[in-house]
Design an enzyme around this catalytic site. Structure first.
Site, PDB file in Angstrom:
ATOM      1  N   TYR A  42      -0.557 -23.891  76.523  1.00 37.64           N
ATOM      2  CA  TYR A  42      -1.428 -25.000  76.132  1.00 37.64           C
ATOM      3  C   TYR A  42      -1.889 -24.887  74.682  1.00 37.64           C
ATOM      4  O   TYR A  42      -2.120 -25.882  74.023  1.00 37.64           O
ATOM      5  CB  TYR A  42      -2.679 -25.024  77.022  1.00 37.64           C
ATOM      6  CG  TYR A  42      -2.469 -25.595  78.395  1.00 37.64           C
ATOM      7  CD1 TYR A  42      -1.379 -25.244  79.160  1.00 37.64           C
ATOM      8  CD2 TYR A  42      -3.390 -26.488  78.927  1.00 37.64           C
ATOM      9  CE1 TYR A  42      -1.204 -25.766  80.420  1.00 37.64           C
ATOM     10  CE2 TYR A  42      -3.216 -27.014  80.192  1.00 37.64           C
ATOM     11  CZ  TYR A  42      -2.119 -26.645  80.938  1.00 37.64           C
ATOM     12  OH  TYR A  42      -1.956 -27.165  82.186  1.00 37.64           O
ATOM     13  N   LYS A 102       5.034 -13.850  86.304  1.00 37.33           N
ATOM     14  CA  LYS A 102       6.469 -14.185  86.347  1.00 37.33           C
ATOM     15  C   LYS A 102       7.186 -13.192  85.438  1.00 37.33           C
ATOM     16  O   LYS A 102       7.909 -13.570  84.497  1.00 37.33           O
ATOM     17  CB  LYS A 102       6.640 -15.650  85.877  1.00 37.33           C
ATOM     18  CG  LYS A 102       8.051 -16.205  85.963  1.00 37.33           C
ATOM     19  CD  LYS A 102       8.511 -16.532  87.376  1.00 37.33           C
ATOM     20  CE  LYS A 102       9.982 -16.926  87.374  1.00 37.33           C
ATOM     21  NZ  LYS A 102      10.528 -17.062  88.749  1.00 37.33           N
ATOM     22  N   ASP A 131       6.112 -17.990  91.923  1.00 40.16           N
ATOM     23  CA  ASP A 131       6.826 -18.904  92.831  1.00 40.16           C
ATOM     24  C   ASP A 131       6.579 -18.512  94.291  1.00 40.16           C
ATOM     25  O   ASP A 131       6.327 -19.362  95.149  1.00 40.16           O
ATOM     26  CB  ASP A 131       8.330 -18.988  92.495  1.00 40.16           C
ATOM     27  CG  ASP A 131       8.976 -17.651  92.169  1.00 40.16           C
ATOM     28  OD1 ASP A 131       8.280 -16.609  92.177  1.00 40.16           O
ATOM     29  OD2 ASP A 131      10.196 -17.631  91.905  1.00 40.16           O
ATOM     30  N   ASP A 187      -3.330 -23.870  86.442  1.00 38.77           N
ATOM     31  CA  ASP A 187      -3.431 -25.329  86.550  1.00 38.77           C
ATOM     32  C   ASP A 187      -2.707 -25.793  87.813  1.00 38.77           C
ATOM     33  O   ASP A 187      -3.243 -26.541  88.637  1.00 38.77           O
ATOM     34  CB  ASP A 187      -2.808 -25.972  85.307  1.00 38.77           C
ATOM     35  CG  ASP A 187      -2.876 -27.494  85.352  1.00 38.77           C
ATOM     36  OD1 ASP A 187      -3.868 -28.017  85.908  1.00 38.77           O
ATOM     37  OD2 ASP A 187      -1.943 -28.146  84.853  1.00 38.77           O
ATOM     38  N   ASP A 194      -4.362 -26.858  91.823  1.00 36.78           N
ATOM     39  CA  ASP A 194      -4.167 -28.162  92.493  1.00 36.78           C
ATOM     40  C   ASP A 194      -3.562 -27.955  93.874  1.00 36.78           C
ATOM     41  O   ASP A 194      -3.871 -28.683  94.822  1.00 36.78           O
ATOM     42  CB  ASP A 194      -3.256 -29.085  91.669  1.00 36.78           C
ATOM     43  CG  ASP A 194      -4.049 -30.057  90.792  1.00 36.78           C
ATOM     44  OD1 ASP A 194      -5.140 -29.672  90.324  1.00 36.78           O
ATOM     45  OD2 ASP A 194      -3.587 -31.198  90.580  1.00 36.78           O
TER      46      ASP A 194
HETATM   47  C1  IPM Z   1      -7.112 -29.377  84.642  1.00 35.27           C
HETATM   48  C2  IPM Z   1      -6.326 -30.494  84.011  1.00 35.27           C
HETATM   49  C3  IPM Z   1      -6.128 -30.198  82.539  1.00 35.27           C
HETATM   50  C4  IPM Z   1      -5.312 -28.910  82.428  1.00 35.27           C
HETATM   51  C5  IPM Z   1      -5.449 -31.311  81.715  1.00 35.27           C
HETATM   52  C6  IPM Z   1      -6.091 -32.650  81.936  1.00 35.27           C
HETATM   53  C7  IPM Z   1      -5.435 -30.973  80.257  1.00 35.27           C
HETATM   54  O1  IPM Z   1      -5.132 -30.702  84.666  1.00 35.27           O
HETATM   55  O2  IPM Z   1      -8.249 -29.121  84.195  1.00 35.27           O
HETATM   56  O3  IPM Z   1      -6.606 -28.768  85.593  1.00 35.27           O
HETATM   57  O4  IPM Z   1      -4.096 -28.955  82.599  1.00 35.27           O
HETATM   58  O5  IPM Z   1      -5.922 -27.884  82.193  1.00 35.27           O
HETATM   59 MN    MN Z   2      -4.941 -29.591  86.488  1.00 36.32          MN
END
Ligand code: IPM
Ligand code: MN
Ligand code: NAD
Length: 365
Positions: free
Chosen positions: A146, A196, A228, A252, A256
């Site tokens: 990032y 990884k 993975d 990230d 999720d």
């Molecule tokens: C998160 C989001 C951010 C990230 C994006 C919106 C930059 O997905 O906070 O998880 O990838 O860190």
């Molecule tokens: Mn995210």
């Protein structure tokens, strides 16, 4: 009376809807605890780009600089609407990453928590969940792909190319490692290090430093798992995890997935800690698909308030009360539509209905 100044950044999409419920709870907490929260809102995100020509305007930077903590709603637009903003000024690159960089919020705590009595929200089978889901993802938040060098251009043969580098140095790894070991020490004494290293040299260094730091924490057992495989274990046996640590992009994606196994991203709050400043935000995005409908789940935003109470203001017991109030609302059979299957007997409520019930439950504690 203690006064804490909190910068409120509503953000985009469902941001203002779920922020309103967080503010409801903050006001109630202030009333109950003889503490004064000075709440000040700042423009941030795509909304700020359209109103101020900048998704992180200078006045918002000044507000955040002067605040004791920052509460941030999600930012961002749908895939199509994003094209209305130049790439580098889109709120992810133009506001969120600069916010993280400004306050060096390297340690991102993303709890993945679903107690047994509401385990039916999860898409996983009861026998997989067992006693519920309860682990925390610690994501390095200001390094890696990032924030590494980026270059775009055209080769001599006229082909467009892009290079992005995944950069970490040992100090960056050591400081998140210490946070992770300390967290594991306070919990079950087991740290899962996600990496990884079979491909990425960044992971080879990451693992080396993890082990070095681990020598200062002989009471914590470190277990290395390839990223993975970790994705699979999260679905097949999430109970094996207690504290997981990983670099920025792995965190990230797997966080999720954490929301996925709980049943909704709406159950994912987070804390982003820097050396001198912390900000708190849901882990999810602005949910353009449901924005404006008053059906978003504000748990992630109210949970972020609970994390702020504990981690920025030392109000541990009141933070626990806020969590408990939210769990009581679920226990009574209420939920926002993200957690309810049409055939279930859940009593469906709106975003503000959830906030009202949480306030009511909190008042009883
Ligand atoms: C998160 C989001 C951010 C990230 C994006 C919106 C930059 O997905 O906070 O998880 O990838 O860190
Ligand atoms: Mn995210
Ligand atoms: P998203 O997280 O916004 O939504 C994914 C799915 O989860 C959608 O179906 C959405 O309705 C649902 N969802 C998310 N939060 C919910 C909540 N509180 N209650 C009920 N349902 C909820 O992901 P996306 O659609 O891929 O991204 C939308 C925008 O958000 C993009 O512009 C992205 O860059 C941005 N984003 C911002 C942040 C942040 O501000 N930290 C994080 C992730 C994504």
């Amino acid at each position: 009376m203690n006064t804490h100044k909190i910068a409120l950044l509503d953000g985009d999409g469902i941001g203002p809807e779920i922020m309103a419920e967080a503010v409801k709870i903050l006001n109630l907490v202030a009333e109950r605890n003889q503490v004064n929260f000075k709440l000040e809102s700042g423009a941030f995100g795509a909304t700020a780009y359209f109103s101020h020509g900048n998704s992180f305007p200078d006045e918002t930077k000044a507000l955040c600089d002067s605040a004791d903590a920052i509460l941030k709603g999600p930012i961002g637009l749908s895939h199509e609407d994003s094209k209305k903003i130049p790439v580098d000024m889109q709120p992810e690159r133009g506001a969120l990453l600069p916010l993280r960089r400004r306050y060096d919020t390297f340690a991102n705590f993303r709890p993945v928590y679903l107690p047994k009595d509401i385990a039916h929200f999860s898409p996983l089978k009861a026998e997989v969940i067992g006693d519920g889901i309860d682990f925390i993802i610690i994501r390095e938040l200001v390094g890696g792909l990032y924030f590494g060098n980026k270059e775009t251009g055209v080769t001599e043969s006229g082909k467009r190319f892009v290079t992005e580098s995944l950069e970490y140095d040992e100090d960056q790894i050591a400081r998140i490692a210490r946070v992770a070991f300390e967290t594991a020490q306070k919990r079950q004494g087991v740290l899962h290090n996600i990496h990884k290293s079979n491909v990425l040299k960044s992971s080879v260094l990451w693992n080396e430093v993890m082990e070095e730091v681990g020598r200062d924490f002989p009471d914590v057992q470190i277990r290395h798992i390839l990223v993975d495989a970790a994705a699979t274990y999260l679905c097949l046996n999430p109970g094996q995890f207690d504290v997981m640590v990983m670099e920025n992009m792995f965190g990230d994606i797997l966080s999720d997935q954490g929301g996925g196994i709980l049943g909704s991203l709406g159950l994912m709050p987070s804390a982003c800690m820097g050396p001198n400043k912390a900000y708190y935000e849901p882990s999810h995005g602005s949910a353009p698909d449901i924005a404006g409908q008053k059906i978003a789940n504000p748990y992630s935003m109210i949970g972020s308030v609970a994390m702020m109470l504990e981690m920025s203001f030392g109000m541990d017991s009141e933070a626990r009360n806020v969590w408990q109030a939210m769990q009581s609302v679920f226990a009574q059979g209420f939920s926002t539509p993200d957690l309810s299957k049409p055939e279930s007997d859940v009593k469906m409520i709106s975003t503000d209905g959830f906030g009202d019930l949480v306030a009511e439950e909190l008042s009883k504690l």
